[in-house]
Design an enzyme around this catalytic site. Sequence first.
Site, PDB file in Angstrom:
ATOM      1  N   GLY A  21      -7.309  -1.588   4.791  1.00  0.00           N
ATOM      2  CA  GLY A  21      -7.175  -2.848   4.068  1.00  0.00           C
ATOM      3  C   GLY A  21      -6.623  -2.685   2.665  1.00  0.00           C
ATOM      4  O   GLY A  21      -6.647  -3.626   1.889  1.00  0.00           O
ATOM      5  N   HIS A 139      -7.772  -1.870  -2.708  1.00  0.00           N
ATOM      6  CA  HIS A 139      -8.033  -2.734  -1.562  1.00  0.00           C
ATOM      7  C   HIS A 139      -7.372  -4.094  -1.769  1.00  0.00           C
ATOM      8  O   HIS A 139      -7.414  -4.655  -2.856  1.00  0.00           O
ATOM      9  CB  HIS A 139      -9.531  -2.919  -1.345  1.00  0.00           C
ATOM     10  CG  HIS A 139      -9.854  -3.311   0.066  1.00  0.00           C
ATOM     11  ND1 HIS A 139      -9.598  -4.580   0.552  1.00  0.00           N
ATOM     12  CD2 HIS A 139     -10.346  -2.601   1.098  1.00  0.00           C
ATOM     13  CE1 HIS A 139      -9.965  -4.623   1.829  1.00  0.00           C
ATOM     14  NE2 HIS A 139     -10.411  -3.442   2.188  1.00  0.00           N
ATOM     15  N   HIS A 140      -6.808  -4.608  -0.684  1.00  0.00           N
ATOM     16  CA  HIS A 140      -6.121  -5.895  -0.743  1.00  0.00           C
ATOM     17  C   HIS A 140      -7.087  -7.012  -1.149  1.00  0.00           C
ATOM     18  O   HIS A 140      -6.687  -8.027  -1.718  1.00  0.00           O
ATOM     19  CB  HIS A 140      -5.497  -6.205   0.619  1.00  0.00           C
ATOM     20  CG  HIS A 140      -4.179  -6.889   0.529  1.00  0.00           C
ATOM     21  ND1 HIS A 140      -3.936  -7.932  -0.342  1.00  0.00           N
ATOM     22  CD2 HIS A 140      -3.017  -6.677   1.177  1.00  0.00           C
ATOM     23  CE1 HIS A 140      -2.686  -8.334  -0.204  1.00  0.00           C
ATOM     24  NE2 HIS A 140      -2.105  -7.584   0.704  1.00  0.00           N
ATOM     25  N   ALA A 141      -8.374  -6.815  -0.874  1.00  0.00           N
ATOM     26  CA  ALA A 141      -9.359  -7.822  -1.273  1.00  0.00           C
ATOM     27  C   ALA A 141      -9.494  -7.878  -2.801  1.00  0.00           C
ATOM     28  O   ALA A 141      -9.969  -8.865  -3.341  1.00  0.00           O
ATOM     29  CB  ALA A 141     -10.717  -7.524  -0.653  1.00  0.00           C
ATOM     30  N   ASN A 331      -6.583 -12.970  -4.731  1.00  0.00           N
ATOM     31  CA  ASN A 331      -5.475 -13.082  -3.792  1.00  0.00           C
ATOM     32  C   ASN A 331      -4.815 -14.448  -3.832  1.00  0.00           C
ATOM     33  O   ASN A 331      -5.474 -15.465  -3.676  1.00  0.00           O
ATOM     34  CB  ASN A 331      -5.987 -12.833  -2.372  1.00  0.00           C
ATOM     35  CG  ASN A 331      -6.031 -11.364  -2.061  1.00  0.00           C
ATOM     36  OD1 ASN A 331      -4.989 -10.714  -2.064  1.00  0.00           O
ATOM     37  ND2 ASN A 331      -7.215 -10.839  -1.840  1.00  0.00           N
TER      38      ASN A 331
END
Lengths: 492, 492
Positions: A21, A139-141, A331
């Site tokens: 992720g 992390h994309h989060a 995001n």
Amino acid sequence: MRQLTSLDALFLAHEGDRTVGHVSAYVVLDPSDAPGGRLTIDALRDMMHSRMPLLPPFRWKLVGVPLGLDHGYWATDPEFDLGYHVRETAVPAPGGDDEVATLIGRLFSQPLDRQRPLWELYLVQGLADGRCALFSKVHHALVDGVSGAEILGAMFDLSPEGREVEAPTGSELEHPPSPVEMLLRTIAAAPKRARKQATALPRLVVNAGAIPGSGWIPGLRTAGRMARAIARPLTGDDRPLLEPPSGSAPQVPFSNRLSGHLRMAHVRLDLGEVKAVKTALGTTVNDVIMAIAAGGVRRWLLEHEALPDEPLLALVPVSVRTPEQYGTFGNRVGGMVVPLPTNLRESDERLAAARAAMMTAKQRHEAVPADALIDATRFLPPALFAQATKITLGIAGRPGVRPPMNLIVSNVPGPQVPLYCAGARIESLVPVSPVTHGVGMNITVMSYLGRIDAGIVVDRDQVPDPELVAAGMEEELEALKALAVAAGNGAG
Amino acid sequence: MRQLTSLDALFLAHEGDRTVGHVSAYVVLDPSDAPGGRLTIDALRDMMHSRMPLLPPFRWKLVGVPLGLDHGYWATDPEFDLGYHVRETAVPAPGGDDEVATLIGRLFSQPLDRQRPLWELYLVQGLADGRCALFSKVHHALVDGVSGAEILGAMFDLSPEGREVEAPTGSELEHPPSPVEMLLRTIAAAPKRARKQATALPRLVVNAGAIPGSGWIPGLRTAGRMARAIARPLTGDDRPLLEPPSGSAPQVPFSNRLSGHLRMAHVRLDLGEVKAVKTALGTTVNDVIMAIAAGGVRRWLLEHEALPDEPLLALVPVSVRTPEQYGTFGNRVGGMVVPLPTNLRESDERLAAARAAMMTAKQRHEAVPADALIDATRFLPPALFAQATKITLGIAGRPGVRPPMNLIVSNVPGPQVPLYCAGARIESLVPVSPVTHGVGMNITVMSYLGRIDAGIVVDRDQVPDPELVAAGMEEELEALKALAVAAGNGAG
């Protein structure tokens, strides 16, 4: 504490079961002007320590809500340990592209530890010609591409001397609460959350069919039809906000489940040459990049005798961050699904088709409220949402299931001024982005100082040779340059 | 196909939740006599390819039984890919002990992929003085320490020139069966399995209290008491075959749950000096090694102001492989729990106490049938067994739970003749062995060519500085040497 958005939670739920992720960048450095002519791990840790005030998310760790009743929270990690996150490693001699790609593929394949802030930074020693490199995993989060650029801004300087960074102000430290506190907090927030979901539901289920992969969630299309019928009297309108992609994608060798082991290849193009092509042929840099990607992927498909008659479908991420949202982290990213003309024989046909496809997709996409795709993930309660994501992942890449897309092609704008890290000059910035089940190839492109660097990430078992795609992209630029010269001659 | 033993299954069930299930060795090589003066990844892959006929387990992959009705099977992997398993990496300059320990800690922390044969071999480039190294990871379910020596025998040669290895004979390839076949096979085997369990049950539940960690399985001690009452009329005897350890171990800073991130330190001792101590003080090499370990761990506990009044409890693995079982691969290992005299102030007291403790433990252990500890894991049906292991792991390292042991101390006999790998001379063999929840330190010792190498593996968050233990072990040998000299003077 800051609660995770639904899209943050999506990125967390997507991870696991052989998918990662995080997003990454690979940064080549020339340390000859740095103190002592080299970049040491101690100097890098000192620099990162001084910049931490600019990067509060780098101290955040996940705090779950008991029983999955709501999305989790971010809390400052009281045991934050910079030495854990900033690491040193090396490539074997001769330290060329192959050795680097092998190392990056392995480091990128390993998930981040969810019990710690979700990032790692590697200093890679041993590159050819006295170079070293940085490899980052975030992390994309925690951030998306745009906030990613802000992270680079915090870490990198406009001169070798660096700069003074202000000390943190006030008490930013919030200790993670106990599970009981989290449960109480969630119960207290329930009425508000219920209202939010009630408001978002009709509008978003209407559009659920346009979320990539949504076709796999059982019952979702039916729910969408029902919601449209319900929404009409409320809104006087039943047109979907997002047009679903026109069909499913053809099956290619990288439409299967991931092995969990990634490989990468890297291709470097001259931005001036791409711009000359764009000008001579009356198109945009983005269109030229799509055409180059189409050429590279076509080359790979031909060599593997796996070229479909139809174009592949590419997910092209787009930022839906409004100017006011810059600097807030979190995001704000959506995506559009665009045909990639791998099926056309000639370079000029592919460029024309790429241009037409991008124009259609952008027109559709610009008609949509900027936050539609973010809201789109908010219509399911968190626990159910995580479940649905897992079901989706469980189906993707199974035999007989047509994928909704074939690959990801992304163009991230990069800085056009020279940058430095702890006194070492940055030579290139190569993005390294994830793949997922059924979508085993990601081509992400970033420009920096007159060059375009593309990171091609693939699943090792499905695409053992991503360097063929890289070679095909170089060939495609050559072909487009020849077309541009011919067009220039014709015009002059 | 070969079915997993209960102990194989134990090692698999133990893995996950931040524990790893593999054992490792770190082998330093001097490549100056190898072709071209260096060991290349191609030469290593060629060597391993030629030796694969000697290592059938290296092509085995796991095949599960549906619904967990029985232990899984090993089947030959039809997609075996040597390039996946034999890898190249490097340490940053100067390539000393610190850089190596950091790399090994990270590689060792990463689990093996259960969808492939459970081993990896890394060629580590960039060590100081032109050295390179091998780092191996082999799952404990595939081999134990004794079979590990057989693996080394297959990979390594008695001369730089190597040897001819016979081509494989016959068709050894067994394709993994489908889930339906596995289910049918399991159902067919059920009557035999039930009989086995019925026979083993009374004897083994009687002794269940002696299995390390068994005190944590709810109801097991009660079941043991009941089983003794049942067994008495059957066997005429209610003495347990294994004496349970006398008590639980003291709480120390490495009695907590694992972080999943491991660190290692390496200490090299002179075997001649250890033997001189042994002879002068009238004891065994094993006792001296236990005393050295006690001294090193005491040093660490003192520096962290965490020295308990009682001795620590060490699990000492012992081979219960009979001579006929050599060469059959599979697990034949048991363990005894021995007090480690960290609480005693003087080196001579510690050596005497270590000697007495080892003698008592060995007397207890030799009274037991050689396969008792292996059978001990067979008394629970496989699915329940995996569940019980998870419960055990879930409780271990929780606050307020006294650990059954504090650390693992293991002495693996190594080869005493010079060995070569792909033409490069082996300088040292350092064992690297796992830790688990509540037991965050492992000291494993191996002798080779007149030296003793100890690999000290710890959990990073519980023991950030394993090099203190290493330094303490060196100091302890110095102190014992001084005692030996004094004893020699007294005797002479």
